[in-house]
Each structure stands twice: as C-alpha cells, then as structure tokens.
Design a protein around this motif. Sequence first.
Motif, PDB file in Angstrom:
ATOM      1  N   UNK A  95      -8.671   1.973  -8.278  1.00 35.50           N
ATOM      2  CA  UNK A  95      -7.870   2.527  -7.204  1.00 35.50           C
ATOM      3  C   UNK A  95      -6.422   2.630  -7.684  1.00 35.50           C
ATOM      4  N   UNK A  96      -5.752   3.668  -7.275  1.00 36.44           N
ATOM      5  CA  UNK A  96      -4.390   3.921  -7.747  1.00 36.44           C
ATOM      6  C   UNK A  96      -3.372   3.077  -6.972  1.00 36.44           C
ATOM      7  N   UNK A  97      -2.166   2.991  -7.512  1.00 36.20           N
ATOM      8  CA  UNK A  97      -1.076   2.278  -6.836  1.00 36.20           C
ATOM      9  C   UNK A  97      -0.805   2.918  -5.471  1.00 36.20           C
ATOM     10  N   UNK A  98      -0.770   4.247  -5.427  1.00 36.66           N
ATOM     11  CA  UNK A  98      -0.505   4.940  -4.162  1.00 36.66           C
ATOM     12  C   UNK A  98      -1.555   4.595  -3.110  1.00 36.66           C
ATOM     13  N   UNK A  99      -2.816   4.534  -3.513  1.00 36.41           N
ATOM     14  CA  UNK A  99      -3.864   4.186  -2.552  1.00 36.41           C
ATOM     15  C   UNK A  99      -3.766   2.725  -2.123  1.00 36.41           C
ATOM     16  N   UNK A 100      -3.343   1.833  -3.012  1.00 32.90           N
ATOM     17  CA  UNK A 100      -3.124   0.436  -2.631  1.00 32.90           C
ATOM     18  C   UNK A 100      -1.950   0.309  -1.669  1.00 32.90           C
ATOM     19  N   UNK A 119      -6.033  13.832  -3.129  1.00 36.43           N
ATOM     20  CA  UNK A 119      -7.190  14.731  -3.114  1.00 36.43           C
ATOM     21  C   UNK A 119      -6.937  16.022  -3.869  1.00 36.43           C
ATOM     22  N   UNK A 120      -5.690  16.471  -3.922  1.00 41.64           N
ATOM     23  CA  UNK A 120      -5.381  17.711  -4.634  1.00 41.64           C
ATOM     24  C   UNK A 120      -5.008  17.472  -6.095  1.00 41.64           C
ATOM     25  N   UNK A 121      -5.080  16.229  -6.532  1.00 36.59           N
ATOM     26  CA  UNK A 121      -4.863  15.924  -7.943  1.00 36.59           C
ATOM     27  C   UNK A 121      -3.412  16.011  -8.392  1.00 36.59           C
ATOM     28  N   UNK A 122      -2.483  15.584  -7.531  1.00 37.50           N
ATOM     29  CA  UNK A 122      -1.060  15.599  -7.893  1.00 37.50           C
ATOM     30  C   UNK A 122      -0.784  14.620  -9.022  1.00 37.50           C
ATOM     31  N   UNK A 123       0.352  14.790  -9.663  1.00 38.00           N
ATOM     32  CA  UNK A 123       0.770  13.895 -10.740  1.00 38.00           C
ATOM     33  C   UNK A 123       0.747  12.458 -10.230  1.00 38.00           C
ATOM     34  N   UNK A 124      -0.114  11.640 -10.825  1.00 39.25           N
ATOM     35  CA  UNK A 124      -0.344  10.289 -10.291  1.00 39.25           C
ATOM     36  C   UNK A 124       0.863   9.384 -10.434  1.00 39.25           C
ATOM     37  N   UNK A 129       4.021  10.179 -10.466  1.00 37.27           N
ATOM     38  CA  UNK A 129       5.029  10.573  -9.474  1.00 37.27           C
ATOM     39  C   UNK A 129       4.599  10.142  -8.075  1.00 37.27           C
ATOM     40  N   UNK A 130       3.332  10.311  -7.760  1.00 37.96           N
ATOM     41  CA  UNK A 130       2.825   9.906  -6.449  1.00 37.96           C
ATOM     42  C   UNK A 130       2.947   8.398  -6.266  1.00 37.96           C
ATOM     43  N   UNK A 131       2.573   7.648  -7.283  1.00 38.03           N
ATOM     44  CA  UNK A 131       2.701   6.186  -7.213  1.00 38.03           C
ATOM     45  C   UNK A 131       4.153   5.782  -6.968  1.00 38.03           C
ATOM     46  N   UNK A 132       5.072   6.405  -7.678  1.00 35.34           N
ATOM     47  CA  UNK A 132       6.495   6.088  -7.520  1.00 35.34           C
ATOM     48  C   UNK A 132       6.978   6.409  -6.108  1.00 35.34           C
ATOM     49  N   UNK A 133       6.543   7.544  -5.570  1.00 32.09           N
ATOM     50  CA  UNK A 133       6.939   7.901  -4.211  1.00 32.09           C
ATOM     51  C   UNK A 133       6.356   6.946  -3.175  1.00 32.09           C
ATOM     52  N   UNK A 134       5.113   6.547  -3.368  1.00 26.78           N
ATOM     53  CA  UNK A 134       4.475   5.632  -2.422  1.00 26.78           C
ATOM     54  C   UNK A 134       5.152   4.266  -2.425  1.00 26.78           C
ATOM     55  N   UNK A 135       5.419   3.737  -3.602  1.00 26.47           N
ATOM     56  CA  UNK A 135       6.106   2.440  -3.697  1.00 26.47           C
ATOM     57  C   UNK A 135       7.524   2.564  -3.133  1.00 26.47           C
ATOM     58  N   UNK A 136       8.190   3.657  -3.441  1.00 23.93           N
ATOM     59  CA  UNK A 136       9.546   3.874  -2.916  1.00 23.93           C
ATOM     60  C   UNK A 136       9.539   3.918  -1.397  1.00 23.93           C
ATOM     61  N   UNK A 162       5.002  18.154  -1.499  1.00 20.66           N
ATOM     62  CA  UNK A 162       5.476  19.057  -2.549  1.00 20.66           C
ATOM     63  C   UNK A 162       4.663  18.825  -3.813  1.00 20.66           C
ATOM     64  N   UNK A 163       4.428  17.554  -4.166  1.00 25.54           N
ATOM     65  CA  UNK A 163       3.576  17.231  -5.324  1.00 25.54           C
ATOM     66  C   UNK A 163       2.192  17.843  -5.146  1.00 25.54           C
ATOM     67  N   UNK A 164       1.655  17.701  -3.953  1.00 22.14           N
ATOM     68  CA  UNK A 164       0.316  18.254  -3.682  1.00 22.14           C
ATOM     69  C   UNK A 164       0.313  19.765  -3.855  1.00 22.14           C
ATOM     70  N   UNK A 165       1.355  20.424  -3.386  1.00 23.83           N
ATOM     71  CA  UNK A 165       1.435  21.885  -3.485  1.00 23.83           C
ATOM     72  C   UNK A 165       1.555  22.336  -4.935  1.00 23.83           C
ATOM     73  N   UNK A 166       2.160  21.512  -5.776  1.00 21.60           N
ATOM     74  CA  UNK A 166       2.326  21.875  -7.179  1.00 21.60           C
ATOM     75  C   UNK A 166       1.096  21.535  -8.019  1.00 21.60           C
ATOM     76  N   UNK A 167       0.150  20.811  -7.451  1.00 23.41           N
ATOM     77  CA  UNK A 167      -1.031  20.390  -8.208  1.00 23.41           C
ATOM     78  C   UNK A 167      -1.972  21.563  -8.473  1.00 23.41           C
TER      79      UNK A 167
END
Length: 130
Positions: free
Chosen positions: A1-6, A75-80, A82-89, A125-130
């Motif tokens: 499981x990814x950091x963002x999902x945790x 689900x759209x396969x965004x840069x993981x 970057x997503x992890x960093x945004x979620x933790x932030x 935005x990450x999702x849209x760029x994926x």
Amino acid sequence: MTVALWCLPAAILLPYGFTIIAKVLTIRATGGFNNHDPRAFLAQAQGAAKRAHNTQLNTFEALPGFVAGVLTATFLGADQAALDALAVSWLVLRLLYGVCYIKDLPTTRSLVWMAAAGCALAMFVLAAMA
C-alpha cells in the motif's frame, strides 16, 4: 500500500483527535461530561474548547476532498512520489491548522487552510496529467 493510501485512515482519524481535545477542555471548564447528549455538551464549549470543536467540524468538512483526491490520483496512475508528498503535506497542514485554530491564530490558520486545500486540489491536477 502506498504512503498516500496510508494517509487515508490517518485523515479519517484526525478529526477525532480534535474532538478529544474539545471534550477534555470542556470537561475541565464545566466539571463533568454528559454522554446522554454529547452534541449539546460541546455546544456549551467556550474559548479553546470551542475552537477545538470547530477544528474537528472543519476537518470533517475537508475530508471528502482529500479522500477523493487521493483515490482519483491513485486510480488514474498519477506520479506516486508527488501524490505521497501531497498527501503527507495535507495531513501535516491539517494538524498545523488545528494548532493554529486552538491557539487562536486566525490569519495563520487561514493561510494553512488554503495551503491544505491547495494540496487536495493539486492531487486532481496530478490525476489529470496522468
């Protein structure tokens, strides 16, 4: 499981921490707790206790956008990374938001709120760029 999902279960639990703070501060001020009607009990909160209660309400309000952002980007396969960093932030900023709210720092609180909202929007935005 990814950091963002945790970060999702952490975000779901986050408002309850502020609820505990609100209840503890209200118990100290009133000398007791009424579990028969906890909403009315917290409605009488004042000062830092009321701000802690308001923090938990606002955190519940912010939660759907965060969850939707994480899940959409995942689900759209965004840069993981970057997503992890945004979620933790987002989590760190929401914690900081709570501290600012409880300590009655309205300008800083509003700036932190905007930064956290920006993190949630950036996930789309990450999702849209994926």
